[in-house]
Design a protein around this motif. Structure first.
Motif, PDB file in Angstrom:
ATOM      1  N   GLY A  21       3.959   1.443  -0.830  1.00 20.61           N
ATOM      2  CA  GLY A  21       4.771   1.459  -2.052  1.00 20.61           C
ATOM      3  C   GLY A  21       4.016   2.022  -3.239  1.00 20.61           C
ATOM      4  N   SER A  22       2.745   1.692  -3.389  1.00 23.47           N
ATOM      5  CA  SER A  22       1.956   2.211  -4.505  1.00 23.47           C
ATOM      6  C   SER A  22       1.696   3.707  -4.340  1.00 23.47           C
ATOM      7  CB  SER A  22       0.650   1.439  -4.640  1.00 23.47           C
ATOM      8  OG  SER A  22      -0.147   1.612  -3.497  1.00 23.47           O
ATOM      9  N   ILE A  23       1.503   4.158  -3.115  1.00 21.83           N
ATOM     10  CA  ILE A  23       1.316   5.599  -2.879  1.00 21.83           C
ATOM     11  C   ILE A  23       2.583   6.362  -3.236  1.00 21.83           C
ATOM     12  CG2 ILE A  23       0.963   7.343  -1.090  1.00 21.83           C
ATOM     13  CD1 ILE A  23      -0.966   5.452   0.260  1.00 21.83           C
ATOM     14  N   THR A  29       4.809   5.388  -5.372  1.00 26.66           N
ATOM     15  CA  THR A  29       4.933   5.317  -6.834  1.00 26.66           C
ATOM     16  C   THR A  29       4.062   6.381  -7.495  1.00 26.66           C
ATOM     17  OG1 THR A  29       5.321   2.933  -6.679  1.00 26.66           O
ATOM     18  CG2 THR A  29       4.704   3.796  -8.834  1.00 26.66           C
ATOM     19  N   PHE A  30       2.824   6.506  -7.039  1.00 26.63           N
ATOM     20  CA  PHE A  30       1.950   7.546  -7.590  1.00 26.63           C
ATOM     21  C   PHE A  30       2.524   8.940  -7.345  1.00 26.63           C
ATOM     22  CE2 PHE A  30      -1.814   4.524  -7.183  1.00 26.63           C
ATOM     23  CZ  PHE A  30      -1.822   4.249  -8.540  1.00 26.63           C
ATOM     24  N   MET A  64       0.819  -1.193   0.000  1.00 23.21           N
ATOM     25  CA  MET A  64       0.000   0.000   0.000  1.00 23.21           C
ATOM     26  C   MET A  64       0.860   1.254   0.000  1.00 23.21           C
ATOM     27  SD  MET A  64      -3.144   1.000   0.203  1.00 23.21           S
ATOM     28  CE  MET A  64      -4.060   2.405   0.607  1.00 23.21           C
TER      29      MET A  64
END
Length: 78
Positions: A3-5, A7-8, A1
Motif C-alpha cells: 500500500g505504501s509503495i 501511494t508513493f 508495504m
C-alpha cells in the motif's frame, strides 16, 4: 508495504503530471513573450523610427521649432 509503495507511485505520478502542466504553461508564456518582443523590435520599431525621422526633417525644413512671440508671452504669464 504494498500500500505504501502504491501511494508513493501515485504521488509521484501526480507530481509528474502537475509539473508537466506547469512547465507547459511557463513555456507557452515564455514563447508568447519572445514572439511579442521580436514583433515589436523588428516590425514596429523600424516604422516608428522612420516616422520620427520624417517628422524631425519636416520640422527642421518648416522652421516651426521656435515659439511665436504671443506664445512666449502666454507661457511667461505676462
Amino acid at each position: 508495504m504494498l500500500g505504501s509503495i502504491l501511494t508513493f507511485f501515485a504521488v509521484g505520478l501526480i507530481t509528474l503530471f502537475v509539473a508537466g502542466i506547469v512547465l507547459a504553461v511557463v513555456g507557452t508564456v515564455f514563447s508568447l513573450t519572445l514572439g511579442l518582443a521580436s514583433f515589436l523590435l523588428f516590425k514596429v520599431a523600424p516604422i516608428l523610427l522612420v516616422g520620427w525621422i520624417v517628422v524631425k526633417v519636416i520640422q527642421k525644413s518648416s522652421g516651426s521649432g521656435s515659439l511665436s512671440e504671443a506664445d512666449r508671452k502666454w507661457l511667461e504669464g505676462d
